[in-house]
Scaffold this active site. Structure first.
Site, short mmCIF file in Angstrom:
data_model
loop_
_atom_site.label_atom_id
_atom_site.label_comp_id
_atom_site.label_asym_id
_atom_site.label_seq_id
_atom_site.Cartn_x
_atom_site.Cartn_y
_atom_site.Cartn_z
N LYS A 1 0.85 -0.92 0.38
CA LYS A 1 0.27 -0.34 0.27
C LYS A 1 0.62 1.51 -0.19
CE LYS A 1 -4.22 -1.85 2.16
NZ LYS A 1 -5.07 -1.84 2.83
N ASN B 1 -2.29 -0.46 6.28
CA ASN B 1 -1.77 -1.51 6.75
C ASN B 1 -1.14 -2.05 6.02
OD1 ASN B 1 -4.21 -2.22 4.76
ND2 ASN B 1 -4.87 -3.92 6.86
N GLU C 1 -8.71 -10.41 -8.19
CA GLU C 1 -7.89 -9.59 -8.02
C GLU C 1 -6.58 -9.73 -8.98
OE1 GLU C 1 -9.46 -9.39 -3.33
OE2 GLU C 1 -7.31 -9.72 -3.80
N HIS D 1 -2.15 -5.67 1.43
CA HIS D 1 -3.58 -6.05 0.74
C HIS D 1 -3.11 -7.68 0.67
CE1 HIS D 1 -7.60 -6.91 -0.33
NE2 HIS D 1 -6.54 -7.71 -1.45
N TYR E 1 -11.90 -1.91 -4.15
CA TYR E 1 -12.51 -2.94 -2.95
C TYR E 1 -14.28 -2.28 -2.77
CZ TYR E 1 -8.19 -1.96 -0.56
OH TYR E 1 -6.61 -2.88 -0.77
P1 CMP Z 1 -6.96 -5.07 3.14
O1 CMP Z 1 -6.88 -6.65 3.11
O2 CMP Z 1 -6.68 -4.37 2.09
O3 CMP Z 1 -8.62 -4.86 2.91
C1 CMP Z 1 -9.78 -3.90 3.11
C2 CMP Z 1 -9.36 -3.02 3.83
O4 CMP Z 1 -10.00 -1.89 4.66
C3 CMP Z 1 -8.13 -2.99 5.34
O5 CMP Z 1 -7.08 -3.98 4.13
C4 CMP Z 1 -8.05 -1.75 5.63
O6 CMP Z 1 -6.78 -1.12 5.68
C5 CMP Z 1 -9.48 -1.26 5.46
N1 CMP Z 1 -10.41 -1.52 6.41
C6 CMP Z 1 -11.45 -2.82 7.19
N2 CMP Z 1 -11.72 -2.14 8.93
C7 CMP Z 1 -11.20 -1.21 8.67
C8 CMP Z 1 -11.66 -0.16 9.45
N3 CMP Z 1 -12.46 -0.70 10.67
N4 CMP Z 1 -10.96 0.83 9.71
C9 CMP Z 1 -9.82 1.79 8.70
N5 CMP Z 1 -9.87 0.68 7.51
C10 CMP Z 1 -10.65 -0.81 7.70
#
Ligand code: CMP
Length: 139
Positions: free
Chosen positions: A11, A114, A128, A117, A51
């Protein structure tokens, strides 16, 4: 051999912080083979499409904004039991809950940012991968 593939994105924050090399090293050392990879930048429309499953959730708009805020690295990874093993390698979605030594524990800066993904199912791994890579972009 769908169960052998998973899809990942490094990311924008992890890319900006120059964590790409360290993350790819962890991926290789965990036994994954890179089958396709590209450095790219998503438009807000493409991030929203990727998403779309989260559309309507409280974090969706901010996630789309963040994922289109800078370059990302997209990659298709191969390994036996790829989806599950990659999710173990990256750790919990919320880095506060991620196990020690996981990619998210090491490189995430927040729930939204985070670091990486990872696909949550074989079906989504294929969807994907198709979103990012044509047949000629895969080995
Ligand atoms: P990812 O695995 O990319 O899949 C969806 C993304 O949404 C997740 O990682 C996080 O980056 C984001 N995400 C999911 N839940 C939350 C949340 N409660 N608050 C903020 N970001 C979220």
């Amino acid at each position: 051999m769908a169960e052998k593939l998973t899809f990942t994105m490094i990311k924008p924050t992890a890319f900006k912080n120059n964590n790409t090399g360290a993350i790819l090293k962890m991926i290789n050392e965990a036994g994954f083979t890179i089958k396709a990879m590209k450095l790219t930048r998503l438009t807000p429309a493409l991030a929203g499409e990727f998403y779309a499953i989260h559309k309507g959730k409280p974090f969706y708009d901010a996630l789309v904004q963040f994922m289109s805020s800078g370059p990302i690295v997209a990659a298709l990874l191969e390994k036996e039991n790829a989806v599950e093993d990659y999710r173990t390698l990256i750790g919990a979605t919320n880095p506060d809950n991620a196990a020690e030594g996981t990619i998210r524990k090491l490189y995430a800066t927040s729930f939204q940012q985070n670091a990486v993904h990872g696909s949550d199912s074989d079906e989504n791994a294929n969807l994907e991968a198709d979103f990012f890579f044509s047949k000629t972009e895969r080995i």
